[in-house]
Scaffold this motif. Structure first.
Motif, PDB file in Angstrom:
ATOM      1  N   ALA A 299      -7.980   2.906 -20.187  1.00 22.42           N
ATOM      2  CA  ALA A 299      -8.321   1.802 -19.068  1.00 22.42           C
ATOM      3  C   ALA A 299      -7.204   0.572 -19.129  1.00 22.42           C
ATOM      4  O   ALA A 299      -6.724   0.434 -17.783  1.00 22.42           O
ATOM      5  CB  ALA A 299      -9.823   1.306 -19.241  1.00 22.42           C
ATOM      6  N   TYR A 300      -6.858  -0.128 -20.214  1.00 23.55           N
ATOM      7  CA  TYR A 300      -6.145  -0.942 -20.326  1.00 23.55           C
ATOM      8  C   TYR A 300      -4.671  -0.317 -19.881  1.00 23.55           C
ATOM      9  O   TYR A 300      -3.994  -1.396 -18.992  1.00 23.55           O
ATOM     10  CB  TYR A 300      -6.053  -1.752 -21.501  1.00 23.55           C
ATOM     11  N   LEU A 301      -4.253   0.441 -20.249  1.00 22.88           N
ATOM     12  CA  LEU A 301      -3.030   1.037 -20.135  1.00 22.88           C
ATOM     13  C   LEU A 301      -2.719   1.376 -18.654  1.00 22.88           C
ATOM     14  O   LEU A 301      -1.866   0.985 -17.986  1.00 22.88           O
ATOM     15  CB  LEU A 301      -2.681   2.144 -21.116  1.00 22.88           C
ATOM     16  N   SER A 302      -3.664   1.842 -18.137  1.00 21.23           N
ATOM     17  CA  SER A 302      -3.898   2.110 -16.534  1.00 21.23           C
ATOM     18  C   SER A 302      -3.592   0.957 -15.855  1.00 21.23           C
ATOM     19  O   SER A 302      -2.854   0.985 -14.698  1.00 21.23           O
ATOM     20  CB  SER A 302      -4.851   3.252 -16.477  1.00 21.23           C
ATOM     21  N   ARG A 303      -4.426  -0.082 -16.170  1.00 22.63           N
ATOM     22  CA  ARG A 303      -4.370  -1.014 -15.386  1.00 22.63           C
ATOM     23  C   ARG A 303      -2.904  -1.916 -15.683  1.00 22.63           C
ATOM     24  O   ARG A 303      -2.360  -2.407 -14.459  1.00 22.63           O
ATOM     25  CB  ARG A 303      -5.349  -2.109 -16.139  1.00 22.63           C
ATOM     26  N   LEU A 304      -2.030  -1.997 -16.778  1.00 23.33           N
ATOM     27  CA  LEU A 304      -1.078  -2.456 -17.009  1.00 23.33           C
ATOM     28  C   LEU A 304       0.120  -1.874 -16.253  1.00 23.33           C
ATOM     29  O   LEU A 304       0.974  -2.307 -15.486  1.00 23.33           O
ATOM     30  CB  LEU A 304      -0.458  -2.531 -18.458  1.00 23.33           C
ATOM     31  N   GLN A 305       0.171  -0.367 -16.117  1.00 26.17           N
ATOM     32  CA  GLN A 305       1.047   0.331 -15.519  1.00 26.17           C
ATOM     33  C   GLN A 305       0.665  -0.101 -13.749  1.00 26.17           C
ATOM     34  O   GLN A 305       1.698   0.006 -13.118  1.00 26.17           O
ATOM     35  CB  GLN A 305       0.714   1.875 -15.456  1.00 26.17           C
ATOM     36  N   ALA A 306      -0.395  -0.266 -13.300  1.00 23.21           N
ATOM     37  CA  ALA A 306      -0.574  -0.434 -11.980  1.00 23.21           C
ATOM     38  C   ALA A 306      -0.207  -1.863 -11.703  1.00 23.21           C
ATOM     39  O   ALA A 306       0.384  -2.102 -10.429  1.00 23.21           O
ATOM     40  CB  ALA A 306      -2.194  -0.330 -11.665  1.00 23.21           C
ATOM     41  N   LEU A 307      -0.277  -2.802 -12.556  1.00 24.69           N
ATOM     42  CA  LEU A 307       0.221  -4.195 -12.225  1.00 24.69           C
ATOM     43  C   LEU A 307       1.774  -3.962 -12.366  1.00 24.69           C
ATOM     44  O   LEU A 307       2.442  -4.825 -11.500  1.00 24.69           O
ATOM     45  CB  LEU A 307      -0.256  -5.053 -13.377  1.00 24.69           C
ATOM     46  N   ASN A 308       2.379  -3.146 -13.039  1.00 24.10           N
ATOM     47  CA  ASN A 308       3.764  -3.027 -13.003  1.00 24.10           C
ATOM     48  C   ASN A 308       4.347  -2.681 -11.736  1.00 24.10           C
ATOM     49  O   ASN A 308       5.072  -3.101 -11.113  1.00 24.10           O
ATOM     50  CB  ASN A 308       4.229  -1.825 -14.190  1.00 24.10           C
ATOM     51  N   ASP A 309       3.637  -1.825 -11.073  1.00 25.60           N
ATOM     52  CA  ASP A 309       4.075  -1.299  -9.738  1.00 25.60           C
ATOM     53  C   ASP A 309       3.642  -2.433  -8.797  1.00 25.60           C
ATOM     54  O   ASP A 309       4.709  -2.524  -7.650  1.00 25.60           O
ATOM     55  CB  ASP A 309       3.021  -0.095  -9.512  1.00 25.60           C
ATOM     56  N   ALA A 310       2.816  -3.211  -8.839  1.00 24.01           N
ATOM     57  CA  ALA A 310       2.127  -4.099  -7.907  1.00 24.01           C
ATOM     58  C   ALA A 310       3.567  -5.362  -8.014  1.00 24.01           C
ATOM     59  O   ALA A 310       3.923  -5.819  -6.817  1.00 24.01           O
ATOM     60  CB  ALA A 310       1.111  -4.641  -8.165  1.00 24.01           C
ATOM     61  N   LEU A 311       3.857  -5.652  -9.092  1.00 19.46           N
ATOM     62  CA  LEU A 311       4.867  -6.656  -9.229  1.00 19.46           C
ATOM     63  C   LEU A 311       6.130  -6.327  -8.765  1.00 19.46           C
ATOM     64  O   LEU A 311       6.902  -7.174  -8.222  1.00 19.46           O
ATOM     65  CB  LEU A 311       4.828  -7.009 -10.865  1.00 19.46           C
TER      66      LEU A 311
ATOM     67  N   LYS B  79     -16.794  -0.529 -19.522  1.00 19.87           N
ATOM     68  CA  LYS B  79     -15.606  -0.547 -18.461  1.00 19.87           C
ATOM     69  C   LYS B  79     -14.555  -1.654 -19.025  1.00 19.87           C
ATOM     70  O   LYS B  79     -15.019  -2.384 -19.983  1.00 19.87           O
ATOM     71  CB  LYS B  79     -16.296  -1.413 -17.371  1.00 19.87           C
ATOM     72  N   ALA B  80     -13.285  -1.692 -18.597  1.00 20.11           N
ATOM     73  CA  ALA B  80     -12.131  -2.644 -18.859  1.00 20.11           C
ATOM     74  C   ALA B  80     -11.400  -2.964 -17.746  1.00 20.11           C
ATOM     75  O   ALA B  80     -11.058  -2.141 -16.851  1.00 20.11           O
ATOM     76  CB  ALA B  80     -11.430  -1.723 -20.200  1.00 20.11           C
ATOM     77  N   ASN B  81     -10.976  -4.118 -17.890  1.00 18.08           N
ATOM     78  CA  ASN B  81     -10.102  -4.591 -16.733  1.00 18.08           C
ATOM     79  C   ASN B  81      -9.159  -5.666 -17.189  1.00 18.08           C
ATOM     80  O   ASN B  81      -9.416  -6.294 -18.266  1.00 18.08           O
ATOM     81  CB  ASN B  81     -11.169  -5.111 -15.659  1.00 18.08           C
ATOM     82  N   ILE B  82      -7.895  -6.217 -16.298  1.00 17.97           N
ATOM     83  CA  ILE B  82      -7.043  -7.070 -16.918  1.00 17.97           C
ATOM     84  C   ILE B  82      -6.853  -7.972 -15.730  1.00 17.97           C
ATOM     85  O   ILE B  82      -6.700  -7.283 -14.438  1.00 17.97           O
ATOM     86  CB  ILE B  82      -5.544  -6.399 -17.130  1.00 17.97           C
ATOM     87  N   TRP B  83      -6.672  -9.197 -15.745  1.00 18.32           N
ATOM     88  CA  TRP B  83      -6.833 -10.090 -14.584  1.00 18.32           C
ATOM     89  C   TRP B  83      -5.446 -11.061 -14.934  1.00 18.32           C
ATOM     90  O   TRP B  83      -5.207 -11.484 -16.101  1.00 18.32           O
ATOM     91  CB  TRP B  83      -7.950 -10.867 -14.389  1.00 18.32           C
ATOM     92  N   MET B  84      -4.890 -11.518 -13.820  1.00 20.54           N
ATOM     93  CA  MET B  84      -3.844 -12.554 -13.831  1.00 20.54           C
ATOM     94  C   MET B  84      -4.400 -13.880 -13.637  1.00 20.54           C
ATOM     95  O   MET B  84      -5.300 -13.842 -12.620  1.00 20.54           O
ATOM     96  CB  MET B  84      -2.655 -12.309 -12.852  1.00 20.54           C
ATOM     97  N   ILE B  85      -4.372 -14.792 -14.397  1.00 25.53           N
ATOM     98  CA  ILE B  85      -4.845 -16.276 -14.430  1.00 25.53           C
ATOM     99  C   ILE B  85      -4.170 -17.177 -14.830  1.00 25.53           C
ATOM    100  O   ILE B  85      -2.805 -17.060 -15.291  1.00 25.53           O
ATOM    101  CB  ILE B  85      -6.355 -16.030 -15.360  1.00 25.53           C
ATOM    102  N   ASP B  86      -4.538 -18.528 -14.349  1.00 22.00           N
ATOM    103  CA  ASP B  86      -3.781 -19.762 -14.719  1.00 22.00           C
ATOM    104  C   ASP B  86      -2.313 -19.799 -13.987  1.00 22.00           C
ATOM    105  O   ASP B  86      -1.312 -19.213 -14.472  1.00 22.00           O
ATOM    106  CB  ASP B  86      -3.703 -19.881 -16.356  1.00 22.00           C
TER     107      ASP B  86
END
Length: 441
Positions: free
Chosen positions: A326-338, A362-369
């Motif tokens: 789940a973390y890997l999938s989220r990082l890949q999606a973030l890559n694409d969005a960036l 469940k697992a998720n990754i968020w951009m903060i700060d």
């Protein structure tokens, strides 16, 4: 009269093995505390003798237990009320000193907090009760403990947390709500005030999770602004607290002059901090981890190599493949969005974190700060994947994201028990554009 009130039990493991997963609400008790509370109640006049010499509790046990329960409930409510009031008061107080918010302060526990804890634990019978109540207050919004200075946050209701107002961060969050990165940042709900203080209303990233585990990764090849370096050169601000932190990690790190004066400048400390961790080599560093029982693990200051980070990821996820996937999938999606984000291309992102959050399912990754995220001059677009040279404003965010993606991939491979052939993770990342990929191997 002995009881434990708890919230939430979950089943885990094969064979129907049960593991308690508690969120304490201030009514936590253990057998020893119950005994001592009863002894205390008797000392306060509950040992009324009747004509036969028996106590009230012995003659009418049901009435005694009912009254004792009521008294203990009153005591708990009083203590919890005082703690919440104290928590709100300390949260409202300013934590800003001669420098701006700085990530290394995230996992520093103030002397005032330590002293208060020791005072409250003087009464042995209340030791566990008060400790768990303190944990409960912090745990209600655990992710904010990993996201900034102590005192910058307040608890709120309705699935929100309040973060002390910062004009730079507020501007960034407003812009991000209209950018393709919106799905990767906590939802911004505008501003509010509490007394004389202004706060940013943010989505509570732990809402709906059961006993979440949290990790804060500070992104980029540096954690300080170019402007901070310029200010330090013109008006150096010596910091004894940062000198002490430096010596605690490495007594040989300060120069002879710094040892003599017992202080260092903030940029000097942050440059050293970036070098001793994985920031300058891998493009990110682990700031800290909060585990299921509420403990915060801070011993990552010297976590520097790819192997060390991979081990930390395996420990953080308990080698659970579905969480790592789940973390890997989220990082890949973030890559694409960036790649598509106009905000990302036009902002220098310093001191920002990726917040990893998961529970059993469940697992998720968020951009903060975003307190140090500043727009670039008009027409200037950053690449985020080339070396920083003072003046080019590059932050190395993509360098860190690419490496982090590789290491999560490696952790997943190890968790699955695959052979050592697969994805080769570099021991040291050469900060060259061609060496960095936007996609995991």
């Amino acid at each position: 009269g002995r009881r434990r009130e708890r919230l939430g039990e979950s089943e885990q493991g094969e064979g129907g093995e049960r593991e308690s997963c508690r969120r304490w609400t201030g009514t936590v008790r253990d057998d020893q505390e119950g005994e001592k509370l009863r002894e205390g109640s008797k000392m306060e006049g509950d040992r009324e003798q009747d004509g036969t010499g028996g106590t009230e509790a012995e003659r009418r046990p049901e009435r005694f237990l009912e009254g004792e329960t009521e008294r203990r409930g009153s005591i708990r409510r009083t203590v919890l009320s005082r703690m919440l009031m104290h928590s709100s008061a300390s949260s409202s107080s300013s934590s800003i000193n001669c420098s701006s918010d700085e990530s290394d302060e995230v996992f520093s526990e103030g002397e005032e907090t330590v002293t208060r804890r020791h005072k409250m634990r003087k009464s042995h019978s209340w030791k566990t009760f008060l400790a768990m109540m303190q944990w409960s207050v912090r745990r209600q919004s655990s992710w904010v403990q990993l996201a900034g200075h102590q005192g910058n946050f307040r608890l709120s209701e309705g699935g929100e947390v309040l973060k002390r107002y910062n004009a730079v961060e507020n501007s960034c969050l407003q812009a991000l709500m209209n950018d393709c990165l919106r799905q990767f940042v906590p939802c911004y709900h505008g501003l509010t005030t509490r007394g004389s203080e202004s706060y940013i209303r943010l989505e509570d990233l732990l809402s709906g999770l059961s006993c979440p585990v949290i990790m804060d990764c500070k992104m980029g090849v540096r954690t300080y602004l170019e402007d901070e370096l310029a200010r330090a050169r013109s008006r150096p601000c010596l910091r004894t607290d940062m000198y002490q932190k430096m010596v605690k990690v490495d007594p040989t790190a300060p120069s002879a002059e710094e040892h003599a004066q017992g202080s260092v400048t903030k940029p000097r400390y942050m440059q050293w901090r970036d070098t001793v961790s994985s920031t300058s080599t891998l493009g990110f560093r682990i700031e800290g981890v909060t585990v299921e029982d509420g403990r915060v693990l801070r011993d990552f200051k010297k976590t520097q190599t790819s192997a060390q980070v991979t081990d930390a990821l395996l420990s953080f996820t308990k080698r659970q493949s579905h969480i790592l996937e789940a973390y890997l999938s989220r990082l890949q999606a973030l890559n694409d969005a960036l790649k598509e984000s106009e905000f990302f291309k036009s902002h220098e992102i310093i001191g920002s974190s990726l917040l990893f959050v998961h529970d059993r399912t469940k697992a998720n990754i968020w951009m903060i700060d975003f307190g140090k995220t500043t727009p670039t001059p008009s027409g200037v677009k950053l690449k985020h994947n080339i070396p920083w040279v003072e003046g080019n404003r590059e932050d190395g965010y993509i360098i860190g994201l690419a490496t982090l993606t590789l290491l999560v991939t490696e952790a997943l491979r190890q968790a699955r028990g695959q052979d050592q052939d697969g994805c080769n993770v570099p021991a040291h990342v050469d900060h060259q554009p061609e060496a960095q990929s936007w996609s995991p191997c």
